[in-house]
Design a protein around this motif. Structure first.
Motif, mmCIF file in Angstrom:
data_model
loop_
_atom_site.group_PDB
_atom_site.id
_atom_site.type_symbol
_atom_site.label_atom_id
_atom_site.label_comp_id
_atom_site.label_asym_id
_atom_site.label_seq_id
_atom_site.Cartn_x
_atom_site.Cartn_y
_atom_site.Cartn_z
ATOM 1 N N PRO A 225 40.404 42.589 26.091
ATOM 2 C CA PRO A 225 40.130 43.020 24.710
ATOM 3 C C PRO A 225 40.159 41.870 23.710
ATOM 4 C CG PRO A 225 42.323 43.720 25.412
ATOM 5 C CD PRO A 225 41.627 43.194 26.633
ATOM 6 N N ASP A 226 40.776 40.756 24.097
ATOM 7 C CA ASP A 226 40.851 39.597 23.207
ATOM 8 C C ASP A 226 39.740 38.577 23.478
ATOM 9 O OD1 ASP A 226 43.174 40.553 21.905
ATOM 10 O OD2 ASP A 226 44.397 39.876 23.594
ATOM 11 N N LEU A 227 38.735 38.977 24.237
ATOM 12 C CA LEU A 227 37.600 38.084 24.486
ATOM 13 C C LEU A 227 36.971 37.672 23.160
ATOM 14 C CD1 LEU A 227 35.476 36.803 26.404
ATOM 15 C CD2 LEU A 227 34.277 39.002 26.347
ATOM 16 N N SER A 228 36.763 36.382 22.996
ATOM 17 C CA SER A 228 36.221 35.867 21.731
ATOM 18 C C SER A 228 35.496 34.558 21.979
ATOM 19 C CB SER A 228 37.356 35.624 20.735
ATOM 20 O OG SER A 228 38.171 34.539 21.175
ATOM 21 N N PRO A 229 34.631 34.143 21.039
ATOM 22 C CA PRO A 229 33.983 32.831 21.167
ATOM 23 C C PRO A 229 34.994 31.694 21.267
ATOM 24 C CG PRO A 229 32.877 34.149 19.500
ATOM 25 C CD PRO A 229 34.120 34.895 19.875
ATOM 26 N N VAL A 230 36.112 31.828 20.558
ATOM 27 C CA VAL A 230 37.137 30.775 20.598
ATOM 28 C C VAL A 230 37.694 30.627 22.014
ATOM 29 C CG1 VAL A 230 39.424 30.094 19.761
ATOM 30 C CG2 VAL A 230 37.758 31.074 18.171
ATOM 31 N N ALA A 231 38.004 31.765 22.665
ATOM 32 C CA ALA A 231 38.573 31.722 24.015
ATOM 33 C C ALA A 231 37.577 31.155 25.018
ATOM 34 C CB ALA A 231 39.010 33.123 24.442
ATOM 35 N N VAL A 232 36.315 31.577 24.930
ATOM 36 C CA VAL A 232 35.296 31.085 25.865
ATOM 37 C C VAL A 232 35.062 29.594 25.646
ATOM 38 C CG1 VAL A 232 32.890 31.287 26.589
ATOM 39 C CG2 VAL A 232 34.188 33.346 26.010
ATOM 40 N N ALA A 233 34.953 29.169 24.402
ATOM 41 C CA ALA A 233 34.726 27.754 24.105
ATOM 42 C C ALA A 233 35.865 26.897 24.643
ATOM 43 C CB ALA A 233 34.560 27.555 22.600
ATOM 44 N N ALA A 234 37.102 27.391 24.519
ATOM 45 C CA ALA A 234 38.248 26.630 25.023
ATOM 46 C C ALA A 234 38.184 26.474 26.531
ATOM 47 C CB ALA A 234 39.538 27.334 24.614
ATOM 48 N N ARG A 235 37.797 27.546 27.248
ATOM 49 C CA ARG A 235 37.705 27.448 28.713
ATOM 50 C C ARG A 235 36.584 26.522 29.145
ATOM 51 N NH1 ARG A 235 39.229 33.066 28.420
ATOM 52 N NH2 ARG A 235 37.048 33.714 28.305
ATOM 53 N N GLN A 236 35.529 26.413 28.334
ATOM 54 C CA GLN A 236 34.395 25.553 28.686
ATOM 55 C C GLN A 236 34.519 24.153 28.083
ATOM 56 O OE1 GLN A 236 32.048 26.408 30.879
ATOM 57 N NE2 GLN A 236 33.080 28.386 31.137
ATOM 58 N N HIS A 237 35.606 23.927 27.347
ATOM 59 C CA HIS A 237 35.877 22.608 26.760
ATOM 60 C C HIS A 237 34.770 22.172 25.799
ATOM 61 C CE1 HIS A 237 39.047 22.446 29.777
ATOM 62 N NE2 HIS A 237 38.135 22.696 30.698
ATOM 63 N N ILE A 238 34.328 23.097 24.975
ATOM 64 C CA ILE A 238 33.328 22.797 23.959
ATOM 65 C C ILE A 238 33.778 23.433 22.649
ATOM 66 C CG2 ILE A 238 31.395 22.632 25.584
ATOM 67 C CD1 ILE A 238 30.615 25.491 24.827
ATOM 68 N N SER A 239 33.122 23.076 21.543
ATOM 69 C CA SER A 239 33.459 23.679 20.259
ATOM 70 C C SER A 239 32.805 25.057 20.138
ATOM 71 C CB SER A 239 32.986 22.787 19.107
ATOM 72 O OG SER A 239 31.570 22.788 19.041
ATOM 73 N N ALA A 281 39.084 57.457 27.781
ATOM 74 C CA ALA A 281 39.787 56.353 27.107
ATOM 75 C C ALA A 281 40.174 55.255 28.091
ATOM 76 C CB ALA A 281 41.029 56.884 26.395
ATOM 77 N N SER A 282 40.617 55.636 29.289
ATOM 78 C CA SER A 282 41.019 54.617 30.269
ATOM 79 C C SER A 282 39.815 53.812 30.743
ATOM 80 C CB SER A 282 41.733 55.268 31.459
ATOM 81 O OG SER A 282 40.841 56.065 32.224
ATOM 82 N N ILE A 283 38.671 54.466 30.899
ATOM 83 C CA ILE A 283 37.456 53.740 31.289
ATOM 84 C C ILE A 283 37.051 52.771 30.190
ATOM 85 C CG2 ILE A 283 34.966 54.026 31.653
ATOM 86 C CD1 ILE A 283 35.606 56.506 33.313
ATOM 87 N N ALA A 284 37.151 53.210 28.941
ATOM 88 C CA ALA A 284 36.831 52.306 27.828
ATOM 89 C C ALA A 284 37.756 51.098 27.834
ATOM 90 C CB ALA A 284 36.939 53.055 26.504
ATOM 91 N N ARG A 285 39.049 51.334 28.083
ATOM 92 C CA ARG A 285 40.000 50.211 28.101
ATOM 93 C C ARG A 285 39.705 49.250 29.241
ATOM 94 N NH1 ARG A 285 43.676 54.358 26.720
ATOM 95 N NH2 ARG A 285 44.340 54.558 28.901
ATOM 96 N N ARG A 286 39.204 49.768 30.364
ATOM 97 C CA ARG A 286 38.846 48.883 31.485
ATOM 98 C C ARG A 286 37.796 47.865 31.076
ATOM 99 N NH1 ARG A 286 37.263 52.285 36.680
ATOM 100 N NH2 ARG A 286 36.771 50.169 37.358
ATOM 101 N N TRP A 287 37.019 48.205 30.065
ATOM 102 C CA TRP A 287 35.960 47.313 29.598
ATOM 103 C C TRP A 287 36.310 46.651 28.272
ATOM 104 C CZ3 TRP A 287 32.074 45.716 32.570
ATOM 105 C CH2 TRP A 287 31.828 46.441 33.732
ATOM 106 N N GLY A 288 37.600 46.608 27.965
ATOM 107 C CA GLY A 288 38.048 45.873 26.787
ATOM 108 C C GLY A 288 37.859 46.603 25.477
ATOM 109 N N LEU A 289 37.623 47.920 25.533
ATOM 110 C CA LEU A 289 37.365 48.702 24.327
ATOM 111 C C LEU A 289 38.583 49.575 24.036
ATOM 112 C CD1 LEU A 289 33.720 49.674 25.312
ATOM 113 C CD2 LEU A 289 34.365 48.050 23.527
ATOM 114 N N ARG A 290 39.428 49.113 23.124
ATOM 115 C CA ARG A 290 40.700 49.787 22.884
ATOM 116 C C ARG A 290 40.605 50.897 21.834
ATOM 117 N NH1 ARG A 290 44.545 44.519 22.338
ATOM 118 N NH2 ARG A 290 42.854 43.931 20.933
ATOM 119 N N ASP A 291 39.670 50.774 20.904
ATOM 120 C CA ASP A 291 39.549 51.742 19.817
ATOM 121 C C ASP A 291 38.649 52.897 20.277
ATOM 122 O OD1 ASP A 291 38.799 53.171 17.494
ATOM 123 O OD2 ASP A 291 39.110 51.412 16.235
#
Length: 315
Positions: A225-239, A281-291
């Motif tokens: 659920p915390d997937l973000s451009p910041v997290a992906v960029a950090a893993r790929q070592h880019i801005s 709701a549990s299926i939604a959470r499996r895909w990062g959708l908490r709301d």
């Protein structure tokens, strides 16, 4: 690495098939010839995963492993293996070359072409499986580097060998460090480029495959659920700015792409009879959708039905 299979716990008549099934299902499709009797046959396999990097540590009695032309032709997801010799010796054969490996040496080989691995004195080796796209080497140069001995005369290869040995020997590090996959693959690529004497290979393929690697990273973390451009960029070592620029070149907007893939995932799961017991709701959470409310609204906007109505329709 903790053993996944130890044949000493099996009846002799079951050992060969147990090894074959595990290797075919979890490592690679190869023909395995054991050079001892059923009673004397002994195999211990330990499997692990570090992001895109698959790991298999093997100890076994004398064996020959062959990737036949038919199996190579049938490969839909080509990979590159790195075989790291831990003790004893072995021979890697591919593209008309033979690499004789001693402890600490390694060689690479490609599943898209036939190869043979000869372990006349038994196996004590760790194998690392890397998607060809992740290694990002031109096919011609990969062919040139296959079945070549990487020894300690190549200082980057020596560093790579020491690093991979430690990675394989520390299960906790391997299991909890998917973030290490990309730098590990880059270190392997660096060892190959030094061996080939062409440092340009260590730069151009990274840029050429960056979009593919970014999208693969996003797919791998869609449930977060915390997937973000910041997290992906950090893993790929880019801005973050460069990440958006690369995706823009592919016609992709981060938020839209993630939302679409997540909704498609929930749509498939809601129609899956095997998941009827799971709540919406549990299926939604499996895909990062908490709301739940936001998910229901987004689902209805895209597909014209609420999640519950979609599930009922497919019952």
């Amino acid at each position: 690495m903790h053993p996944t299979l130890t044949t000493t716990a099996l009846a002799p008549r079951d050992r060969e098939e147990a090894v074959r099934s595990l290797v075919w299902d979890s490592v690679v499709r190869v023909e395995i010839e054991h050079h001892v009797s059923e009673t004397d046959m002994s195999v211990s396999l330990g499997l692990g995963q570090c992001g895109d990097l698959g790991v298999c540590h093997t100890r076994a009695t004398p064996t020959t492993v062959r990737r036949t032309p038919r199996l190579a032709r049938e490969d839909t997801e080509p990979a590159v293996f790195l075989g790291l010799q831990r003790s004893g010796s072995s021979i890697v054969v591919q593209h008309g070359r033979e690499a004789v490996l001693q402890p600490g040496d390694f060689a690479i080989y490609d599943t898209a072409s036939p190869y043979s691995l000869l372990f006349a004195g038994g196996i004590d080796a760790t194998f690392f499986r890397i998607p060809r796209a992740a290694l990002a080497l031109p096919e011609a140069r990969l062919r040139e580097a296959s079945a070549v001995r990487f020894g300690r005369a190549n200082r980057v290869a020596a560093l790579t060998s020491d690093y991979l040995t430690r990675l394989a020997d520390e299960p906790d590090l391997l299991d909890s460090a998917a973030v290490l996959a990309t730098p590990t693959i880059e270190l392997i690529r660096a060892a190959v480029t030094v061996q080939l004497g062409d440092d340009r290979l260590s730069r151009a393929p990274l840029g050429n495959t960056l979009a593919t690697r970014i999208l693969a990273d996003i797919r791998q973390h869609l449930s977060d659920p915390d997937l973000s451009p910041v997290a992906v960029a950090a893993r790929q070592h880019i801005s973050v700015r460069y990440l958006h620029r690369v995706l823009q070149g592919e016609g992709v907007r981060f938020g839209d792409w993630v939302r679409h893939r997540r909704l498609e995932g929930t749509r498939r799961d809601l129609a899956d009879p095997a998941l009827r017991a799971a709540t919406v709701a549990s299926i939604a959470r499996r895909w990062g959708l908490r709301d739940a409310a936001h998910f229901s609204k987004a689902f209805r906007t895209r597909y014209g039905l609420t999640p519950r109505d979609w599930r009922a329709l497919h019952r």
